[in-house]
Motif scaffolding. Sequence first.
Motif, PDB file in Angstrom:
ATOM      1  N   VAL A 204      14.442  35.177  -5.692  1.00  0.00           N
ATOM      2  CA  VAL A 204      14.902  33.843  -5.280  1.00  0.00           C
ATOM      3  C   VAL A 204      14.216  33.497  -3.959  1.00  0.00           C
ATOM      4  O   VAL A 204      13.622  34.347  -3.293  1.00  0.00           O
ATOM      5  CB  VAL A 204      16.433  33.784  -5.105  1.00  0.00           C
ATOM      6  N   GLY A 205      14.340  32.241  -3.565  1.00  0.00           N
ATOM      7  CA  GLY A 205      13.736  31.775  -2.326  1.00  0.00           C
ATOM      8  C   GLY A 205      14.621  32.018  -1.118  1.00  0.00           C
ATOM      9  O   GLY A 205      15.747  32.502  -1.209  1.00  0.00           O
ATOM     10  N   SER A 206      14.083  31.648   0.028  1.00  0.00           N
ATOM     11  CA  SER A 206      14.770  31.824   1.304  1.00  0.00           C
ATOM     12  C   SER A 206      15.515  30.549   1.679  1.00  0.00           C
ATOM     13  O   SER A 206      15.614  29.607   0.891  1.00  0.00           O
ATOM     14  CB  SER A 206      13.737  32.147   2.387  1.00  0.00           C
ATOM     15  N   CYS A 207      16.016  30.496   2.894  1.00  0.00           N
ATOM     16  CA  CYS A 207      16.553  29.255   3.465  1.00  0.00           C
ATOM     17  C   CYS A 207      15.396  28.266   3.626  1.00  0.00           C
ATOM     18  O   CYS A 207      14.332  28.621   4.118  1.00  0.00           O
ATOM     19  CB  CYS A 207      17.210  29.538   4.818  1.00  0.00           C
ATOM     20  N   SER A 208      15.616  27.025   3.222  1.00  0.00           N
ATOM     21  CA  SER A 208      14.550  26.019   3.305  1.00  0.00           C
ATOM     22  C   SER A 208      14.814  24.949   4.356  1.00  0.00           C
ATOM     23  O   SER A 208      14.034  23.993   4.473  1.00  0.00           O
ATOM     24  CB  SER A 208      14.362  25.356   1.936  1.00  0.00           C
ATOM     25  N   ASP A 209      15.877  25.090   5.137  1.00  0.00           N
ATOM     26  CA  ASP A 209      16.230  24.032   6.093  1.00  0.00           C
ATOM     27  C   ASP A 209      15.183  23.850   7.180  1.00  0.00           C
ATOM     28  O   ASP A 209      15.107  22.781   7.792  1.00  0.00           O
ATOM     29  CB  ASP A 209      17.590  24.326   6.729  1.00  0.00           C
ATOM     30  N   GLY A 210      14.373  24.876   7.436  1.00  0.00           N
ATOM     31  CA  GLY A 210      13.332  24.757   8.445  1.00  0.00           C
ATOM     32  C   GLY A 210      12.008  24.231   7.928  1.00  0.00           C
ATOM     33  O   GLY A 210      11.076  24.000   8.715  1.00  0.00           O
ATOM     34  N   PHE A 211      11.886  23.991   6.638  1.00  0.00           N
ATOM     35  CA  PHE A 211      10.605  23.591   6.062  1.00  0.00           C
ATOM     36  C   PHE A 211      10.061  22.264   6.602  1.00  0.00           C
ATOM     37  O   PHE A 211       8.831  22.071   6.635  1.00  0.00           O
ATOM     38  CB  PHE A 211      10.693  23.537   4.541  1.00  0.00           C
ATOM     39  N   PRO A 212      10.914  21.310   7.028  1.00  0.00           N
ATOM     40  CA  PRO A 212      10.342  20.084   7.607  1.00  0.00           C
ATOM     41  C   PRO A 212       9.455  20.331   8.821  1.00  0.00           C
ATOM     42  O   PRO A 212       8.641  19.465   9.178  1.00  0.00           O
ATOM     43  CB  PRO A 212      11.592  19.267   7.975  1.00  0.00           C
ATOM     44  N   LYS A 213       9.558  21.506   9.444  1.00  0.00           N
ATOM     45  CA  LYS A 213       8.682  21.801  10.581  1.00  0.00           C
ATOM     46  C   LYS A 213       7.232  22.002  10.149  1.00  0.00           C
ATOM     47  O   LYS A 213       6.330  22.081  10.994  1.00  0.00           O
ATOM     48  CB  LYS A 213       9.204  23.032  11.324  1.00  0.00           C
ATOM     49  N   LEU A 214       6.984  22.047   8.843  1.00  0.00           N
ATOM     50  CA  LEU A 214       5.618  22.118   8.323  1.00  0.00           C
ATOM     51  C   LEU A 214       4.991  20.738   8.154  1.00  0.00           C
ATOM     52  O   LEU A 214       3.856  20.631   7.667  1.00  0.00           O
ATOM     53  CB  LEU A 214       5.599  22.860   6.992  1.00  0.00           C
ATOM     54  N   GLU A 215       5.686  19.699   8.550  1.00  0.00           N
ATOM     55  CA  GLU A 215       5.163  18.334   8.407  1.00  0.00           C
ATOM     56  C   GLU A 215       3.782  18.155   9.038  1.00  0.00           C
ATOM     57  O   GLU A 215       2.901  17.536   8.406  1.00  0.00           O
ATOM     58  CB  GLU A 215       6.152  17.331   9.001  1.00  0.00           C
ATOM     59  N   PRO A 216       3.521  18.658  10.246  1.00  0.00           N
ATOM     60  CA  PRO A 216       2.176  18.472  10.796  1.00  0.00           C
ATOM     61  C   PRO A 216       1.072  19.101   9.950  1.00  0.00           C
ATOM     62  O   PRO A 216      -0.078  18.653   9.995  1.00  0.00           O
ATOM     63  CB  PRO A 216       2.266  19.143  12.178  1.00  0.00           C
ATOM     64  N   VAL A 217       1.416  20.133   9.192  1.00  0.00           N
ATOM     65  CA  VAL A 217       0.440  20.816   8.343  1.00  0.00           C
ATOM     66  C   VAL A 217       0.297  20.116   6.996  1.00  0.00           C
ATOM     67  O   VAL A 217      -0.823  19.910   6.502  1.00  0.00           O
ATOM     68  CB  VAL A 217       0.860  22.289   8.136  1.00  0.00           C
ATOM     69  N   LEU A 218       1.424  19.731   6.403  1.00  0.00           N
ATOM     70  CA  LEU A 218       1.413  19.185   5.049  1.00  0.00           C
ATOM     71  C   LEU A 218       1.301  17.667   5.006  1.00  0.00           C
ATOM     72  O   LEU A 218       0.761  17.113   4.040  1.00  0.00           O
ATOM     73  CB  LEU A 218       2.678  19.629   4.306  1.00  0.00           C
ATOM     74  N   GLY A 219       1.822  17.009   6.025  1.00  0.00           N
ATOM     75  CA  GLY A 219       1.822  15.545   6.030  1.00  0.00           C
ATOM     76  C   GLY A 219       0.458  14.923   5.783  1.00  0.00           C
ATOM     77  O   GLY A 219       0.347  13.958   4.998  1.00  0.00           O
ATOM     78  N   PRO A 220      -0.610  15.420   6.420  1.00  0.00           N
ATOM     79  CA  PRO A 220      -1.922  14.809   6.197  1.00  0.00           C
ATOM     80  C   PRO A 220      -2.436  14.924   4.760  1.00  0.00           C
ATOM     81  O   PRO A 220      -3.367  14.200   4.381  1.00  0.00           O
ATOM     82  CB  PRO A 220      -2.832  15.594   7.162  1.00  0.00           C
ATOM     83  N   LEU A 221      -1.842  15.812   3.970  1.00  0.00           N
ATOM     84  CA  LEU A 221      -2.277  15.977   2.579  1.00  0.00           C
ATOM     85  C   LEU A 221      -1.570  15.029   1.618  1.00  0.00           C
ATOM     86  O   LEU A 221      -1.974  14.917   0.455  1.00  0.00           O
ATOM     87  CB  LEU A 221      -2.018  17.422   2.127  1.00  0.00           C
ATOM     88  N   ALA A 222      -0.527  14.361   2.077  1.00  0.00           N
ATOM     89  CA  ALA A 222       0.340  13.600   1.185  1.00  0.00           C
ATOM     90  C   ALA A 222      -0.215  12.212   0.878  1.00  0.00           C
ATOM     91  O   ALA A 222      -0.785  11.541   1.750  1.00  0.00           O
ATOM     92  CB  ALA A 222       1.727  13.468   1.804  1.00  0.00           C
ATOM     93  N   ARG A 223      -0.015  11.802  -0.361  1.00  0.00           N
ATOM     94  CA  ARG A 223      -0.192  10.402  -0.749  1.00  0.00           C
ATOM     95  C   ARG A 223       1.202   9.777  -0.767  1.00  0.00           C
ATOM     96  O   ARG A 223       2.122  10.369  -1.337  1.00  0.00           O
ATOM     97  CB  ARG A 223      -0.811  10.294  -2.132  1.00  0.00           C
ATOM     98  N   GLU A 224       1.351   8.590  -0.198  1.00  0.00           N
ATOM     99  CA  GLU A 224       2.679   7.995  -0.073  1.00  0.00           C
ATOM    100  C   GLU A 224       2.730   6.611  -0.711  1.00  0.00           C
ATOM    101  O   GLU A 224       1.754   5.861  -0.702  1.00  0.00           O
ATOM    102  CB  GLU A 224       3.092   7.901   1.396  1.00  0.00           C
ATOM    103  N   LEU A 225       3.911   6.300  -1.241  1.00  0.00           N
ATOM    104  CA  LEU A 225       4.119   5.024  -1.917  1.00  0.00           C
ATOM    105  C   LEU A 225       5.613   4.757  -1.970  1.00  0.00           C
ATOM    106  O   LEU A 225       6.400   5.701  -2.133  1.00  0.00           O
ATOM    107  CB  LEU A 225       3.548   5.103  -3.341  1.00  0.00           C
ATOM    108  N   ARG A 226       6.000   3.493  -1.818  1.00  0.00           N
ATOM    109  CA  ARG A 226       7.411   3.133  -1.998  1.00  0.00           C
ATOM    110  C   ARG A 226       7.614   2.540  -3.382  1.00  0.00           C
ATOM    111  O   ARG A 226       6.835   1.694  -3.827  1.00  0.00           O
ATOM    112  CB  ARG A 226       7.880   2.152  -0.927  1.00  0.00           C
ATOM    113  N   VAL A 227       8.669   3.007  -4.044  1.00  0.00           N
ATOM    114  CA  VAL A 227       9.037   2.511  -5.377  1.00  0.00           C
ATOM    115  C   VAL A 227      10.488   2.071  -5.267  1.00  0.00           C
ATOM    116  O   VAL A 227      11.385   2.911  -5.179  1.00  0.00           O
ATOM    117  CB  VAL A 227       8.858   3.597  -6.447  1.00  0.00           C
ATOM    118  N   GLY A 228      10.707   0.771  -5.234  1.00  0.00           N
ATOM    119  CA  GLY A 228      12.034   0.289  -4.878  1.00  0.00           C
ATOM    120  C   GLY A 228      12.335   0.725  -3.459  1.00  0.00           C
ATOM    121  O   GLY A 228      11.509   0.568  -2.547  1.00  0.00           O
ATOM    122  N   ALA A 229      13.480   1.352  -3.261  1.00  0.00           N
ATOM    123  CA  ALA A 229      13.842   1.859  -1.934  1.00  0.00           C
ATOM    124  C   ALA A 229      13.404   3.299  -1.725  1.00  0.00           C
ATOM    125  O   ALA A 229      13.638   3.864  -0.656  1.00  0.00           O
ATOM    126  CB  ALA A 229      15.358   1.754  -1.743  1.00  0.00           C
TER     127      ALA A 229
END
Length: 275
Positions: A204-229
């Motif tokens: 099984v996996g670990s605690c994931s509550d700290g994963f948003p701290k990877l935003e500087p690493v992963l954010g630049p790889l993301a494609r983003e789009l709004r669909v409704g809200a």
Amino acid sequence: MAAAVGGDEIREAIRAIGLAGLPVCVHSSLSSFGRVEGGAEAVIDAFLAEACTVVVPTFSAAAFGIAPPEGMRPERNGIDYEHDEPHEWAGRDRIFTTDSNEQSPAMGAIPAAVLARPERARGNNPLCSFAALGPGAESLVGAQRPLDVYAPLRLLGARGGFVLLIGVGLERMTLIHLAEEKAGRTLFRRWANGPDGLPREVEVGSCSDGFPKLEPVLGPLARELRVGASLWRAFPARESLAAAAGAIREQPELTHCGDPDCARCADAVLGGPRI
């Protein structure tokens, strides 16, 4: 009240964000759209109509988990064997099969709707299965085993697939657990009954509550789009896995949730259980 999102709008979004024809692991909040005409079924149908293979987490520890058996309790396993886990175990007298449609309630409406379809495929992990629909469904999740929990995500990356966050954050991105393993951590072990009715270890996996701290690493790889809200963020699986694993390898504390009492984070940072 905002207008409801329809299937045609979702199909257009799938094409616009570059996911048509690809395998996609979807982590989702249906309510993030506001309203969807046809609900979860319409979302699934839109992906299938665009020739996607849809993979979703269908974790079911609440239904099939059992108590830590004596003799199967590794050290540094993110658990206080005497106090952390409940004393009543729903899975005590149960055996998981891939035909089961049960999942933990927190998984949400879209995974439940995938499981309810008779043509879906489900992976063989009694606590942390994935289920899939579409042209590559069986081959993606069919490789999953109790001690190879993230095989579907490895294959997703190998096939040029994406992880799509629909209205949820990086704390829901299961691929980061695979990145922990790739960075050198041993995955935690929990327990379920095997086909013979005897206890067996399950990854099984670990605690994931700290994963948003990877935003500087992963954010630049993301494609983003709004669909409704709903904010959609699509991450290329292979590149995201490599980037996250590299960051965790360089800075193990990065994934820690910040709670000094979180045994799962503390033990994960140390490398996970001693098997």
